[in-house]
Design a protein around this motif. Sequence first.
Motif, short mmCIF file in Angstrom:
data_model
loop_
_atom_site.label_atom_id
_atom_site.label_comp_id
_atom_site.label_asym_id
_atom_site.label_seq_id
_atom_site.Cartn_x
_atom_site.Cartn_y
_atom_site.Cartn_z
N THR A 168 0.68 -1.49 -0.10
CA THR A 168 -0.45 -0.11 -0.15
C THR A 168 0.87 1.19 0.08
O THR A 168 0.01 2.61 0.02
N GLN A 331 -0.93 2.48 11.90
CA GLN A 331 -1.05 0.81 11.10
C GLN A 331 -2.21 0.22 11.86
O GLN A 331 -2.16 -0.08 13.17
N TYR A 361 -3.19 -4.54 -4.43
CA TYR A 361 -3.83 -5.21 -3.32
C TYR A 361 -3.85 -5.14 -2.12
O TYR A 361 -1.99 -5.50 -1.75
N PRO A 362 -4.29 -5.09 -1.09
CA PRO A 362 -3.61 -5.13 0.04
C PRO A 362 -3.15 -6.17 0.91
O PRO A 362 -4.02 -7.51 0.60
N HIS A 363 -2.71 -6.07 1.60
CA HIS A 363 -2.20 -7.52 2.34
C HIS A 363 -3.69 -8.69 2.44
O HIS A 363 -4.17 -8.38 2.83
N HIS A 365 -4.70 -10.34 0.31
CA HIS A 365 -5.64 -10.92 0.11
C HIS A 365 -5.36 -11.29 -1.16
O HIS A 365 -4.33 -11.86 -1.58
N PHE A 368 -2.53 -9.98 -3.85
CA PHE A 368 -1.79 -9.84 -3.24
C PHE A 368 -0.36 -9.76 -3.98
O PHE A 368 0.14 -11.42 -4.00
#
Length: 396
Positions: A168, A331, A361-363, A365, A368
């Motif tokens: 990200t 975070q 893509y986010p962690h 996912h 990813f």
Amino acid sequence: MKEELFKKLNEKQSRMVEIRRYLHEHPELSFHEENTAKYIADFYQKLDCDVRTHVGGNGVVVTIDTLKPGKTLAIRADFDALPIHEETGLPFASKNEGVMHACGHDGHTAYMLILAESLIEMKDELTGKIVILHQHAEETPPGGAIQMIQDGALDGVDNVLGIHVMSTMKTGEVSYREGAIQTGRSYFKLKVQGVGGHGSSPHMANDAIVAASEFVVAVQTVISRRLNPFDVGSITIGSFDGKGSFNVIKDSVELEGDVRSMSEETRTTIEKEIRRIVGGLEAMFGVTCELDYKNDYPVLNNDEALTHFVVDSIKSSAIPEITAVTRCEPQPPSEDFAYYAKERPSVFFYVGAMPADGHFYPHHHPKFDINEDALLIASKAMGACVLDYLKGETNK
């Protein structure tokens, strides 16, 4: 020395990528990383270092002892994967069905192995000790960190540093924050026991779904009405198991929930209020409740002085691949590196790994992925901190 180290890392960049891709193809779940742990231990077999395996489970601890006086710095990389079916379509996608490196731990291990090898090659020029913490089971409580600590992984260690690659964040950026930087986490499971019956005769039963539904609504008031508006906390009901027949009143329901907070005080308040609501549920509905409430990963706190050292070290090293060093927001996810930070002054910081096209893509996912340029950046950023630390820059 930094020029020498960076030259070595540049020359070995392709090996970092090869290692990362091999690990990505062969992911293993938390507490089941036997082959990965063996791969890591085998990497060090012909290198001039001490290797200890099965630390707290599948952990591997490598000690680089210069045999010269000085401080001892531990640097950590985790290596477990997640129970996710990979959908990246990569040529090196997971070969283990339903298991995927969807958080970047393959990258952590790859950069750390090559950095450690390079530091071992330079050990005659160094002082003190470097301890490499190859940690298993970051993703699943109780987590590998606390197990490795209990097995002596931090014995003699003065400070600990860790990095997480972030899809990200833009590749080339390094981010940090002093103080509380990642949430603490708690888990609860609640069983609400009522009396089952026929849907036509609710007066002869005691509906567990109604009682449990009241809990779902009431528990949200803990965040909105029991916390200081400037405190950070969240409660998520992730599972509500009330499935049955449309005309049957359920006799019992089970809920599971997730709690996050940014201070131990907030975590204590949330637990106290949830327990109070459960007690009120029994009184209001005449049900009985069984609550299993567990606090696991604590809030991750970065030591302020050591954070400033890390930032100064990276900035002064003029690493060409790093375009910015920025202070980031806290975070939301939790991280079991927090256990190291409770034991020793520590710093956990972030290396951007956003794909070059900017689409990420986010962690966690199934699609990813990371920009593999981040591996070289992570190795240089951590390497610079290690060299400055061992020559006593932290004492200034």
